[in-house]
Design a protein around this motif. Structure first.
Motif, PDB file in Angstrom:
ATOM      1  N   ARG A  11      -2.497  -3.977 -10.095  1.00 50.44           N
ATOM      2  CA  ARG A  11      -3.115  -2.583  -9.392  1.00 50.44           C
ATOM      3  C   ARG A  11      -4.351  -2.796  -8.746  1.00 50.44           C
ATOM      4  NH1 ARG A  11      -1.984   3.193 -11.855  1.00 50.44           N
ATOM      5  NH2 ARG A  11       0.167   3.216 -10.830  1.00 50.44           N
ATOM      6  N   ARG A  40       5.332 -12.921  -8.197  1.00 53.75           N
ATOM      7  CA  ARG A  40       6.727 -13.402  -8.381  1.00 53.75           C
ATOM      8  C   ARG A  40       7.873 -12.614  -9.165  1.00 53.75           C
ATOM      9  NH1 ARG A  40       3.887 -17.407 -12.295  1.00 53.75           N
ATOM     10  NH2 ARG A  40       4.389 -16.424 -14.061  1.00 53.75           N
ATOM     11  N   ARG A  42       7.636  -9.433  -9.718  1.00 52.29           N
ATOM     12  CA  ARG A  42       8.142  -8.002  -9.130  1.00 52.29           C
ATOM     13  C   ARG A  42       9.049  -8.515  -8.069  1.00 52.29           C
ATOM     14  NH1 ARG A  42       4.741  -3.426  -9.016  1.00 52.29           N
ATOM     15  NH2 ARG A  42       2.855  -3.653 -10.117  1.00 52.29           N
ATOM     16  N   GLY A  80       0.198  -1.425   5.582  1.00 52.58           N
ATOM     17  CA  GLY A  80       0.409  -1.248   4.342  1.00 52.58           C
ATOM     18  C   GLY A  80      -0.396  -2.389   3.609  1.00 52.58           C
ATOM     19  N   THR A  81      -0.123  -2.180   2.178  1.00 52.40           N
ATOM     20  CA  THR A  81      -0.693  -3.383   1.359  1.00 52.40           C
ATOM     21  C   THR A  81      -0.069  -4.562   1.139  1.00 52.40           C
ATOM     22  OG1 THR A  81       0.635  -2.454  -0.572  1.00 52.40           O
ATOM     23  CG2 THR A  81      -1.512  -1.578  -0.251  1.00 52.40           C
ATOM     24  N   LEU A  83       1.268  -5.978  -1.327  1.00 51.85           N
ATOM     25  CA  LEU A  83       2.304  -6.023  -2.214  1.00 51.85           C
ATOM     26  C   LEU A  83       3.785  -5.241  -1.432  1.00 51.85           C
ATOM     27  CD1 LEU A  83       3.495  -6.591  -5.006  1.00 51.85           C
ATOM     28  CD2 LEU A  83       2.130  -4.409  -5.780  1.00 51.85           C
ATOM     29  N   ALA A  84       3.350  -4.216  -0.890  1.00 49.14           N
ATOM     30  CA  ALA A  84       4.385  -3.463  -0.289  1.00 49.14           C
ATOM     31  C   ALA A  84       4.945  -4.280   1.003  1.00 49.14           C
ATOM     32  CB  ALA A  84       3.455  -2.192   0.295  1.00 49.14           C
ATOM     33  N   MET A  87       7.134  -6.735  -0.971  1.00 52.24           N
ATOM     34  CA  MET A  87       8.347  -6.200  -1.639  1.00 52.24           C
ATOM     35  C   MET A  87       9.265  -5.571  -0.671  1.00 52.24           C
ATOM     36  SD  MET A  87       7.626  -6.806  -4.588  1.00 52.24           S
ATOM     37  CE  MET A  87       9.154  -6.219  -4.988  1.00 52.24           C
ATOM     38  N   THR A  88       8.907  -5.415   0.904  1.00 52.83           N
ATOM     39  CA  THR A  88       9.628  -4.896   1.755  1.00 52.83           C
ATOM     40  C   THR A  88      10.414  -6.171   2.364  1.00 52.83           C
ATOM     41  OG1 THR A  88       8.350  -3.174   2.379  1.00 52.83           O
ATOM     42  CG2 THR A  88       9.922  -4.010   4.039  1.00 52.83           C
TER      43      THR A  88
END
Lengths: 193, 235
Positions: A11, A40, A42, A80-81, A83-84, A87-88
């Protein structure tokens, strides 16, 4: 992995992932390894949830990170971040793979059983905090059943919203609002800005 | 979907990849022509959906196998890690056809390759066609034979394994090229990969002098962890 630094919890690591990604863009292998270690579980977990096949998930995860390596310079913090962003990429590749298997008529045979057992010890407790998982579970529970079903079919089963509407015998406008309201509920519950 | 309001209702399915590629292309085209405020609202909705799903990914987290990290780092570090896979039946036929031609060539130099069956040379054919092609063969102690046909000039070889017993469950056979810098992994073969006849290309021999085999845990190892059970000298 023993390299995990317990002070960098996901976070709070957005700034760190940002810096890592800038170094990855300059082809810094060490930064790439740290970025991998921080994301990794996630990435692999989402791909596995969509594809359900550990071998194919491994291949797809590898493709995702090779894409990270090649296209880190194209990451736009305004969109976006990090992480996003990753993940996208991961979700897109997993869904593309599911659809190409479907069009090749292979999904029934390979995905027929439709279950993957993920032993608890494979869950990355070091990286993903348990209270975060609990919070996500609670937020998912707070949705209505139709909202949750729409998101499950679209996001995890790789169906298009048109296919979701056919599957649930609901009209397109209804499906689109269930998806939108479901995500808004999650967003609010999770405190995503 | 030409009205701005309609366009905005597609932001969530768009962000979730819940559309066929053709629809995504349509939306992108419409966004390019839409008023800035509509495009901005669409982008904001997409961003929020993706940030939300990034958080939700905590609920599906699962550790990938450890060898994936090694493989990725090797790949981006410029080194080559090769997964050996069984070739298609067609490839196998070519290997044996050309191998047969080679055998003829021993007695009648020069005529062997006239029977090469396909016009476009495969990696295997290029190796067989190399002027310095060599063959080494040996028995695997647990049964079966391994043969490597290789060319230093092509810096590549073809491994053919016949009647080799598959590895025990949870283990793989791993191939190692031993050179001046110690063993380099040349890939792994799991139970599924070891057919009655298995063929694989070894694309980078480097300065290696030996191809060796060990038993390793599933997914392979970065260095041999068990004694070599078979080895073929690449000379």
């Amino acid at each position: 992995m023993t390299t995990f630094d317990p002070t960098s919890k996901l976070r709070g690591v957005t700034a760190d992932l940002d810096a890592l990604l800038r170094r990855v863009a300059r082809q810094d292998v060490e930064a790439f390894a740290t970025f991998y270690d921080n994301t990794r579980a996630r990435v692999f977990g989402l791909v596995l949830r969509v594809l359900r096949d550990p071998g194919y998930s491994e291949e797809t995860t590898q493709e995702v990170y090779l894409q990270v390596w090649r296209s880190a310079a194209g990451y736009d913090p305004a969109a976006g971040t990090p992480l996003a962003w990753v993940m996208t990429l991961a979700h897109r590749r997993a869904v593309d793979r599911v659809r190409s298997e479907q069009s090749a008529g292979q999904r029934e045979s390979r995905y027929g059983a439709a279950t993957v057992e993920i032993p608890a010890d494979r869950v990355a407790e070091a990286v993903i905090q348990l209270d975060e998982q609990r919070q996500v579970a609670q937020c998912l529970d707070s949705l209505t059943d139709p909202q949750r079903e729409c998101i499950r079919l679209a996001y995890y089963e790789g169906l298009t919203y048109v296919q979701v509407s056919e599957r649930l015998s609901a009209n397109l406008a209804t499906i689109k609002s269930r998806m939108r309201d479901g995500i808004r509920g999650l967003r609010k519950c999770l405190g995503v800005s | 979907m030409t009205e701005p309001d309609d366009l905005l209702t597609l932001a969530t399915p768009y962000a979730l990849h819940a559309m066929p590629q053709s629809d995504i292309d349509d939306v992108d085209r419409l966004l390019a022509q839409a008023p800035t405020s509509v495009a901005a609202a669409f982008a904001e909705e997409v961003r929020a959906v993706r940030e939300t799903m990034a958080m939700v990914s905590a609920s599906t987290a699962a550790e990938p196998p450890g060898h994936l990290r090694d493989r990725l780092l090797a790949a981006v570090d410029g080194r080559t890690v090769v997964e050996l896979r069984p070739r298609s039946t067609r490839g196998r036929t070519i290997v044996f056809a050309v191998a047969a031609a080679l055998a003829i060539g021993v007695g009648a130099a020069g005529i062997g390759f006239a029977i090469r069956p396909v016009p476009k040379p495969t990696a295997a054919e290029q190796i067989f066609a190399a002027p310095d092609v060599r063959t080494v063969s040996g028995d695997i102690p647990t049964g079966g034979t391994a043969t490597v046909v290789f060319s230093r000039e092509r810096n590549a070889g073809v491994l053919v394994m016949n009647n080799v017993a598959p590895p025990k469950p949870g283990t793989v056979y791993q191939m190692w090229l031993f050179g001046a810098n110690g063993p380099e992994s040349a890939g792994t073969m799991d139970t599924a990969a070891v057919a009655p006849s298995t063929t694989a290309v070894l694309p980078d021999l480097g300065d290696s002098k030996t191809l060796a085999f060990t038993v390793e845990p599933s997914g392979g190892s970065t260095a041999p962890t068990t004694p070599v059970f078979a080895a073929l000298p690449l000379v």
